[in-house]
Design a protein around this motif. Structure first.
Motif, PDB file in Angstrom:
ATOM      1  N   PRO A   1     -48.594 -55.586-104.184  1.00  0.00           N
ATOM      2  CA  PRO A   1     -48.043 -55.520-102.824  1.00  0.00           C
ATOM      3  C   PRO A   1     -48.366 -54.165-102.205  1.00  0.00           C
ATOM      4  O   PRO A   1     -48.525 -53.160-102.913  1.00  0.00           O
ATOM      5  CB  PRO A   1     -46.527 -55.659-103.059  1.00  0.00           C
ATOM      6  CG  PRO A   1     -46.401 -56.323-104.387  1.00  0.00           C
ATOM      7  CD  PRO A   1     -47.548 -55.810-105.202  1.00  0.00           C
ATOM      8  N   ALA A   2     -48.475 -54.114-100.898  1.00  0.00           N
ATOM      9  CA  ALA A   2     -48.728 -52.857-100.195  1.00  0.00           C
ATOM     10  C   ALA A   2     -47.535 -51.930-100.321  1.00  0.00           C
ATOM     11  O   ALA A   2     -46.411 -52.357-100.620  1.00  0.00           O
ATOM     12  CB  ALA A   2     -49.010 -53.138 -98.720  1.00  0.00           C
ATOM     13  N   PHE A   3     -47.770 -50.641-100.085  1.00  0.00           N
ATOM     14  CA  PHE A   3     -46.652 -49.732 -99.912  1.00  0.00           C
ATOM     15  C   PHE A   3     -45.949 -50.112 -98.604  1.00  0.00           C
ATOM     16  O   PHE A   3     -46.507 -50.829 -97.776  1.00  0.00           O
ATOM     17  CB  PHE A   3     -47.139 -48.285 -99.845  1.00  0.00           C
ATOM     18  CG  PHE A   3     -47.801 -47.799-101.118  1.00  0.00           C
ATOM     19  CD1 PHE A   3     -47.226 -48.027-102.358  1.00  0.00           C
ATOM     20  CD2 PHE A   3     -49.008 -47.113-101.069  1.00  0.00           C
ATOM     21  CE1 PHE A   3     -47.821 -47.580-103.524  1.00  0.00           C
ATOM     22  CE2 PHE A   3     -49.620 -46.662-102.229  1.00  0.00           C
ATOM     23  CZ  PHE A   3     -49.031 -46.901-103.459  1.00  0.00           C
ATOM     24  N   THR A   4     -44.749 -49.603 -98.406  1.00  0.00           N
ATOM     25  CA  THR A   4     -43.968 -49.943 -97.214  1.00  0.00           C
ATOM     26  C   THR A   4     -44.742 -49.662 -95.926  1.00  0.00           C
ATOM     27  O   THR A   4     -45.282 -48.567 -95.744  1.00  0.00           O
ATOM     28  CB  THR A   4     -42.652 -49.152 -97.192  1.00  0.00           C
ATOM     29  OG1 THR A   4     -41.908 -49.470 -98.370  1.00  0.00           O
ATOM     30  CG2 THR A   4     -41.827 -49.484 -95.958  1.00  0.00           C
ATOM     31  N   VAL A   5     -44.788 -50.646 -95.048  1.00  0.00           N
ATOM     32  CA  VAL A   5     -45.392 -50.467 -93.723  1.00  0.00           C
ATOM     33  C   VAL A   5     -44.411 -49.667 -92.875  1.00  0.00           C
ATOM     34  O   VAL A   5     -43.280 -50.101 -92.645  1.00  0.00           O
ATOM     35  CB  VAL A   5     -45.681 -51.828 -93.059  1.00  0.00           C
ATOM     36  CG1 VAL A   5     -46.121 -51.639 -91.609  1.00  0.00           C
ATOM     37  CG2 VAL A   5     -46.759 -52.585 -93.844  1.00  0.00           C
ATOM     38  N   VAL A   6     -44.836 -48.496 -92.435  1.00  0.00           N
ATOM     39  CA  VAL A   6     -43.950 -47.613 -91.672  1.00  0.00           C
ATOM     40  C   VAL A   6     -44.222 -47.747 -90.175  1.00  0.00           C
ATOM     41  O   VAL A   6     -45.198 -48.365 -89.753  1.00  0.00           O
ATOM     42  CB  VAL A   6     -44.118 -46.143 -92.115  1.00  0.00           C
ATOM     43  CG1 VAL A   6     -43.688 -45.967 -93.563  1.00  0.00           C
ATOM     44  CG2 VAL A   6     -45.559 -45.674 -91.933  1.00  0.00           C
ATOM     45  N   ALA A   7     -43.360 -47.141 -89.370  1.00  0.00           N
ATOM     46  CA  ALA A   7     -43.448 -47.294 -87.918  1.00  0.00           C
ATOM     47  C   ALA A   7     -44.323 -46.238 -87.248  1.00  0.00           C
ATOM     48  O   ALA A   7     -44.534 -46.296 -86.047  1.00  0.00           O
ATOM     49  CB  ALA A   7     -42.045 -47.256 -87.310  1.00  0.00           C
ATOM     50  N   ASN A   8     -44.832 -45.289 -88.009  1.00  0.00           N
ATOM     51  CA  ASN A   8     -45.674 -44.226 -87.463  1.00  0.00           C
ATOM     52  C   ASN A   8     -47.116 -44.451 -87.905  1.00  0.00           C
ATOM     53  O   ASN A   8     -47.427 -44.376 -89.098  1.00  0.00           O
ATOM     54  CB  ASN A   8     -45.170 -42.863 -87.959  1.00  0.00           C
ATOM     55  CG  ASN A   8     -45.884 -41.693 -87.302  1.00  0.00           C
ATOM     56  OD1 ASN A   8     -47.087 -41.741 -87.062  1.00  0.00           O
ATOM     57  ND2 ASN A   8     -45.141 -40.622 -87.025  1.00  0.00           N
TER      58      ASN A   8
END
Length: 364
Positions: free
Chosen positions: A246-253
């Motif tokens: 799984p990808a690392f957490t998709v962040v908002a920046n």
């Protein structure tokens, strides 16, 4: 208004009020689970336009929730009130952050509408800060409002989302229903003798492999900078998840979005942090994702994930495109609850499978 004591939700679909809706991550999941979203709200203009684009039958109110005083009748109130004051990446001083008390607006709506159920979502940091005092404060407030409350920290990867993303969910069931919510069990993970039924985690590389390999204008890049936007600090944070994981957490920046898994691997060339110097990281000519599959694409030039790839990793529909410029798209997508995770939770609630008796069993 008289409330039913019957815990089952009508077959026509539960009426749902969605607060702090963002671009609709939770709402997509609710709709897939059979819910009917009758009202949604967000303070960001682009997010509201995205909601109107994909939920044309829903009344979308754009603006500060504190200024909204009337709400339709509903079976469920849901919302992911802003989490920056509790985020592990934030300033970590919630007492001085006005967003800390936004849960009180969510609570106000719950008290006004008196739904059968509510579902609130926040970052994992809410459970950790202040030795749990911030979470306890919120749970006690919901209990005083007349709800049986349970909470659980879920990781989206455990439910088939191609992303490691931990989020805290708080679920309330109105006390007169004499029920409480039991969270669903994981469906994905490492199978063991105790849990042989678990499916493997979903590959984020496979989730995005059919998208264009170089989607110009859809990701953050600074080609004229000496480091091309890949600062030593960015590189030092292990920004490349393996293709099959799984990808690392998709962040908002969008500047902090991680690397596409088809990018070359990285190596530390030198480091002198002890003397106040920085580090040097370089990309190699090696591609670890091809070890398991030579047919997999290769990026000669490394890049960050595109907003479209992030949307798929978040499990938005394939044709999903939020309204706004590229920066805004990343913000909306990164702040959202993965629709697939939301769907699992709300199916569990709407079907009644997650509702158990809250009354202690009597010993005979």
């Amino acid at each position: 208004m008289k409330k039913s004591s019957e815990p089952k939700i009508k077959q026509a679909g539960p009426r749902v009020i969605s607060l702090f809706s963002g671009c609709g991550g939770m709402d997509f999941g609710i709709k897939a689970a059979g819910g009917n979203i009758v009202f949604s709200n967000d303070i960001l203009s682009d997010a509201c336009k995205t909601l109107q684009k994909y939920f044309p039958e829903t009344k979308v109110v754009c603006g500060d929730i504190a200024a909204v005083t009337e709400f339709p009748a509903a079976d469920v109130v849901v919302g992911g009130y802003p989490c920056q004051s509790f985020s592990m990446a934030g300033n970590r001083d919630p007492r001085k952050d006005v967003r800390t008390n936004l849960y009180k607006q969510f609570l106000r709506v719950v008290e006004l509408v008196q739904p059968n159920y509510f579902v609130a979502e926040n970052v994992s940091g809410l459970k950790q800060l202040g030795a749990g005092s911030f979470l306890e404060e919120q749970e006690n407030a919901y209990k005083r409002a007349g709800y049986e409350v349970t909470h659980h920290l879920l990781n989206a990867r455990d439910f088939g989302v191609p992303q490691s993303r931990k989020r805290l969910f708080i679920v309330g069931v109105r006390k007169d229903l004499a029920k409480k919510f039991l969270f669903p069990s994981a469906t994905h993970g490492k199978a063991t003798k105790k849990s042989p039924h678990l499916l493997p985690y979903t590959s984020h590389g496979d989730a995005i492999k059919d998208l264009p390999l170089w989607p110009t204008g859809e990701f953050y890049e600074r080609p004229h900078d000496p480091d091309k936007g890949f600062s030593w600090y960015f590189m030092s944070r292990n920004r490349k998840a393996k293709w099959d994981n799984p990808a690392f957490t998709v962040v908002a920046n969008w500047r902090h979005i991680t690397l596409h898994p088809a990018s070359p691997t990285m190596k530390l060339t030198w480091s002198n942090l002890a003397d106040g110097w920085k580090q040097r990281w370089d990309f190699t000519n090696e591609y670890d994702h091809q070890v398991e599959g030579q047919e997999r694409p290769v990026l000669k030039e490394p890049r960050r994930l595109s907003w479209r790839e992030c949307a798929l990793i978040q499990t938005f529909p394939r044709n999903f495109e939020p309204v706004g410029d590229v920066d805004s798209k990343f913000t909306q997508i990164g702040n959202a609850v993965p629709p697939k995770l939301a769907e699992v939770i709300f199916r569990h609630l709407f079907s009644g499978a997650g509702l158990i008796s809250s009354s202690p069993s009597r010993k005979r």
